[in-house]
Design a protein around this motif. Structure first.
Motif, short mmCIF file in Angstrom:
data_model
loop_
_atom_site.label_atom_id
_atom_site.label_comp_id
_atom_site.label_asym_id
_atom_site.label_seq_id
_atom_site.Cartn_x
_atom_site.Cartn_y
_atom_site.Cartn_z
N ARG A 27 -11.92 8.88 -1.67
CA ARG A 27 -10.85 8.26 -1.12
C ARG A 27 -10.50 8.79 0.58
N LEU A 80 -10.63 6.78 3.89
CA LEU A 80 -9.41 6.93 5.02
C LEU A 80 -10.05 7.62 6.30
N ILE A 133 0.84 -1.01 0.02
CA ILE A 133 0.03 -0.01 0.11
C ILE A 133 1.02 1.24 0.08
N ILE A 142 -7.48 1.53 0.51
CA ILE A 142 -7.25 2.21 1.64
C ILE A 142 -8.03 1.44 2.78
N SER A 176 -10.10 3.54 -2.79
CA SER A 176 -10.88 3.38 -1.60
C SER A 176 -10.61 1.79 -1.13
N LEU A 189 -5.90 -0.62 5.24
CA LEU A 189 -5.19 -0.27 6.34
C LEU A 189 -5.41 -0.55 7.59
N PHE A 192 -2.86 9.77 0.25
CA PHE A 192 -3.90 8.82 0.05
C PHE A 192 -4.48 8.87 -1.37
N LEU A 245 1.62 4.99 0.27
CA LEU A 245 1.27 6.30 0.34
C LEU A 245 2.12 7.27 0.33
N ALA A 300 -3.97 5.73 -3.88
CA ALA A 300 -4.62 4.37 -3.53
C ALA A 300 -6.13 4.56 -3.81
#
Length: 389
Positions: free
Chosen positions: A301, A305, A34, A377, A374, A380, A369, A36, A372
């Motif tokens: 997105r 987060l 991932i 995300i 949704s 995470l 973010f 970010l 990436a």
């Protein structure tokens, strides 16, 4: 034995490659990486954008040097775009096209300040702006911003910094690294303070296109009589058109500033990439609906987060906006670099340590973010919940 410039030697290595090196040590145990780390759009350019780039790249007329200030067609198109956005009479001679917003910044900085001068930055700051100042021998005067104030500077703090004789005040809105958005009223108050003290206000609006729809007009400063004597705005075409590799940005300022920036640009690069300028000149009016859709996608997105962080009370999301969230990690006394390194190597989550944005930001991590989906995300939650130092 010859020596190297100590102002350059004293700088740290570029930060993003160091973080990506940590990511390369991830073994994949927790699933796909991932990423970010870097502020890049995580979706492709519009097909028409790619077609226009290809078409322009094959034109012989763009193989020679162009006008230092930029192609007439892009200066006209961007001036019209900005005039409509800000509700102000902006003209092509207010526009200088550069190779990205970083080049716009160094060109403007060299035009307004020199070795031994001081320039004010907010803390946290965008690291490339601080290192650009350092390599030119320009002293930073930092203005503290924190969670309690929404990572926005107080007017008293700005007023205090301006009394030190700084040549310029640099603000980034939406902010990198925090995502904080400067309200138009606050920008006007800061503008008035700068005008009263004879200080340039350099407003970096790289992420302007990702403001919420209800805040589509970022501010009204270009409509203020005599704005050219105080305001210089920076912009990047990279984010909203998904073309960071083509390196294209812009300065909006009074004609005299544009003239001085051209002197700097002639020694840096002569002119920004010409075929990309031709393509963006077409894309500016044609792809508005597509760009609006992308802004809405970035908002989705951000919402994803927010949902993740709501499930992780130990991790505090102290600010979010545009491409970024500033996350307070739960490991008191542990350096942000150590947390980010371990996250990358063991959890497959790549982000930037807060300390990269100022020595007092070690409690934070920057999550970019926009890179990436949704769905990504959402992963995470499990990665961060089980993470320990």
């Amino acid at each position: 034995m010859p020596t190297l410039n100590p102002l350059i030697r004293s700088l740290s290595a570029p930060p993003v490659p160091s973080v990506l090196a940590w990511a390369r040590e991830y073994k994949g145990d927790r699933g796909p990486l991932i990423d970010l780390s870097q502020a890049v759009p995580g979706y492709p350019p519009h097909p028409d954008m790619l077609a226009w780039l290809s078409e322009a790249a094959g034109e012989r007329r763009f193989t020679g040097y162009g006008a230092i200030e930029g192609e007439d067609e892009l200066r006209q198109a961007y001036a019209a775009h900005a005039a409509a956005l800000y509700g102000a009479p902006l003209e092509p001679d207010n526009i200088h096209i550069t190779s990205g917003a970083n080049q716009a910044f160094i060109s403007v900085l060299m035009a307004v300040a020199g070795h031994g001068d001081s320039v004010a930055l907010t803390n946290p700051f965008y690291f490339n702006q601080e290192t650009t100042m350092a390599m030119l021998g320009i002293k930073p005067v930092t203005i503290a911003c924190d969670h309690a104030g929404g990572f926005l500077p107080s007017l008293d703090a700005v007023r205090s910094a301006l009394t030190t004789g700084v040549k310029a005040l640099v603000l980034v809105t939406p902010n990198n690294p925090t995502g904080a958005i400067y309200p138009s009223g606050l920008l006007r108050q800061i503008f008035d303070l700068c005008r009263a003290s004879g200080t340039w206000l350099i407003l970096d609006e790289t992420y302007r296109d990702f403001l919420p729809a209800e805040e589509e007009q970022p501010h009204g400063l270009f409509a203020v009589a005599g704005w050219q004597d105080t305001l210089i705005s920076l912009y990047s075409f990279s984010k909203s058109f998904c073309i960071p590799g083509h390196r294209l940005g812009a300065v909006t300022a009074g004609p005299d500033v544009v003239e001085q920036v051209a002197k700097v640009m002639d020694n840096l690069q002569i002119c920004a990439p010409r075929s990309a300028q031709a393509a963006v000149a077409k894309a500016l009016p044609a792809l508005k609906a597509w760009r609006d859709g992308n802004r809405n996608e970035i908002m989705r997105r951000a919402a994803a987060l927010k949902g993740v962080m709501a499930e992780l009370p130990a991790w505090k999301m102290d600010a979010i906006g545009a491409y970024f969230a500033f996350i307070r990690h739960p490991f008191e006394g542990v350096s942000s670099a150590r947390v980010a390194e371990k996250l990358a190597k063991e959890a497959g989550v790549v982000c930037l340590p807060g300390v990269y944005f100022g020595p007092t930001q070690d409690a934070y991590l920057r999550f970019a973010f926009a890179n990436a989906t949704s769905e990504t995300i959402g992963r995470l939650t499990e990665r961060l919940r089980g993470f320990a130092i």
